[in-house]
Design an enzyme around this catalytic site. Sequence first.
Site, short mmCIF file in Angstrom:
data_model
loop_
_atom_site.label_atom_id
_atom_site.label_comp_id
_atom_site.label_asym_id
_atom_site.label_seq_id
_atom_site.Cartn_x
_atom_site.Cartn_y
_atom_site.Cartn_z
N ARG A 89 0.81 -1.23 0.00
CA ARG A 89 0.00 0.00 0.00
C ARG A 89 0.84 1.27 0.00
O ARG A 89 0.37 2.34 0.37
CB ARG A 89 -0.99 0.02 1.17
N LYS B 69 2.97 11.40 -11.28
CA LYS B 69 2.10 10.56 -12.10
C LYS B 69 2.82 9.25 -12.42
O LYS B 69 3.92 9.26 -12.97
CB LYS B 69 1.74 11.26 -13.40
N GLU C 75 8.99 18.02 -25.01
CA GLU C 75 8.44 18.48 -23.73
C GLU C 75 9.02 19.84 -23.35
O GLU C 75 8.34 20.66 -22.74
CB GLU C 75 8.72 17.45 -22.64
N LYS D 63 7.52 22.72 -14.36
CA LYS D 63 6.75 21.55 -13.90
C LYS D 63 6.50 21.63 -12.39
O LYS D 63 5.38 21.38 -11.92
CB LYS D 63 7.51 20.26 -14.24
N GLU E 247 -4.23 17.27 -10.63
CA GLU E 247 -4.88 17.66 -11.87
C GLU E 247 -6.36 17.99 -11.69
O GLU E 247 -7.22 17.56 -12.46
CB GLU E 247 -4.72 16.56 -12.94
N ARG F 264 -3.11 21.88 -13.57
CA ARG F 264 -2.15 20.88 -14.04
C ARG F 264 -2.53 20.30 -15.41
O ARG F 264 -1.66 19.79 -16.13
CB ARG F 264 -2.00 19.76 -13.01
N ASN G 24 -0.80 18.74 -20.29
CA ASN G 24 -1.18 17.77 -21.32
C ASN G 24 -1.20 18.38 -22.72
O ASN G 24 -1.69 17.75 -23.66
CB ASN G 24 -2.58 17.20 -21.00
N HIS H 280 -0.69 16.29 -25.79
CA HIS H 280 -0.80 14.89 -25.39
C HIS H 280 -2.13 14.25 -25.80
O HIS H 280 -2.22 13.02 -25.87
CB HIS H 280 -0.63 14.76 -23.88
N HIS I 2 -1.29 10.98 -27.49
CA HIS I 2 -1.56 9.66 -26.91
C HIS I 2 -2.30 8.76 -27.89
O HIS I 2 -2.06 7.55 -27.94
CB HIS I 2 -2.36 9.81 -25.61
N HIS J 171 7.26 8.74 -27.43
CA HIS J 171 6.30 9.62 -26.76
C HIS J 171 6.51 11.08 -27.15
O HIS J 171 5.56 11.79 -27.50
CB HIS J 171 6.42 9.46 -25.24
#
Length: 386
Positions: free
Chosen positions: A122, A144, A186, A253, A263, A267, A271, A274, A278, A291
């Site tokens: 956990r 993330k 990026e 960042k 997010e 935030r 993206n 993206h 994606h 990517h």
Amino acid sequence: MVSAIKVNLPQQSYDIAIAPGSLDQLGDRMATLKLGKKVLLVSNPNVFQFYGERAIASLKAAGFEVASYILPDGENYKTLESVQKIYDAALENRLERSATMVALGGGVIGDMTGFAAATWLRGINFVQVPTTLLAMVDAAIGGKTGVNHPQGKNLIGAFNQPRLVLIDPEVLKTLPVREFRAGMAEVIKYGVIWDAQLFDELEASQRLDEMEYLIPPALLNKEGYNSPTPLSKGGEGGSSLMDSILTRSCQAKADVVSKDEKEAGLRAILNYGHTIGHAVESLTGYTQVLHGEAVAIGMVAAGQIAVELGMWTQEETQRQDALIEKAGLPTQLPSGLDIEAIIEALQIDKKVKAGKVRFVLPTQIGVVTVTDQVPADIIRQVLRGM
């Protein structure tokens, strides 16, 4: 260049430490965090052959008990099956809740290791040691973590902030050129969404497609980027463009994540590029397009969508696209990619809200907005032009 950037969060703030040669200080830096003695270092074969033994030696010298696990390289291995193998290694080495997983590699290794750490017992400690430009400026920062689903990128994951992000720019000297260029996507993204001065600095550089053009000759020896006291392009005191790229991107960042950890609002601007990016990745099976290359394509599309909606000018999108081309990145869709398949893939993107696809669109250099009011016909029109 020696920088320490703080990511300020309500529950667990942490530092992004940027310094040449800092890989050899990994153990000492982790020791100051008062972590448990057991460490599982996760890497891939390419990175481990260059830097694995140095990282392990540093950890052992600081008193840590270190085990390692090597995963295959590539986005197509970013799966639950790979995470299961990390769990198996954790069990074999009896990792307890005080233990730490260290990700030594690019964004794929960081995402999977972070997700494994978030879910093993956990949640255990997690440290990022990024070895690609893309991971240094983006993937390793912000917490993330996750893996891909066959139908979509990063659909399975968790927020798990690292205890430390340790960036040693010297490791970039072994980074393949294509991977360096992918990271530049990026960097350009931060210029468009947040930092107009960074955008201007990138525009002023004659070339962005290889690291050697971003570092003064005085800093480049036969072993690569290797100087604790960088000089400016003119050979006098100051910072190189590479220094600025790392510090300004990481600061951008950190600023955004500190304001919106999970997010809920701001935030989402990270993206940019993206959404369509994606879709391109998933439709090409995570094997054809890196990517960063997909993000570059997505930024070109998003910029043109913003033009079609009257949100920013054709001149601004041309400036953006010129930077993307200068970094040696693609601006066209991969041949044979079906436009309707992209439209369909957008509907299962994790950023969809109430059935509507959310796009990050620029309004000026350094400023973007998030909207779900993008007609499908506009998306089709733009994609057909690519």
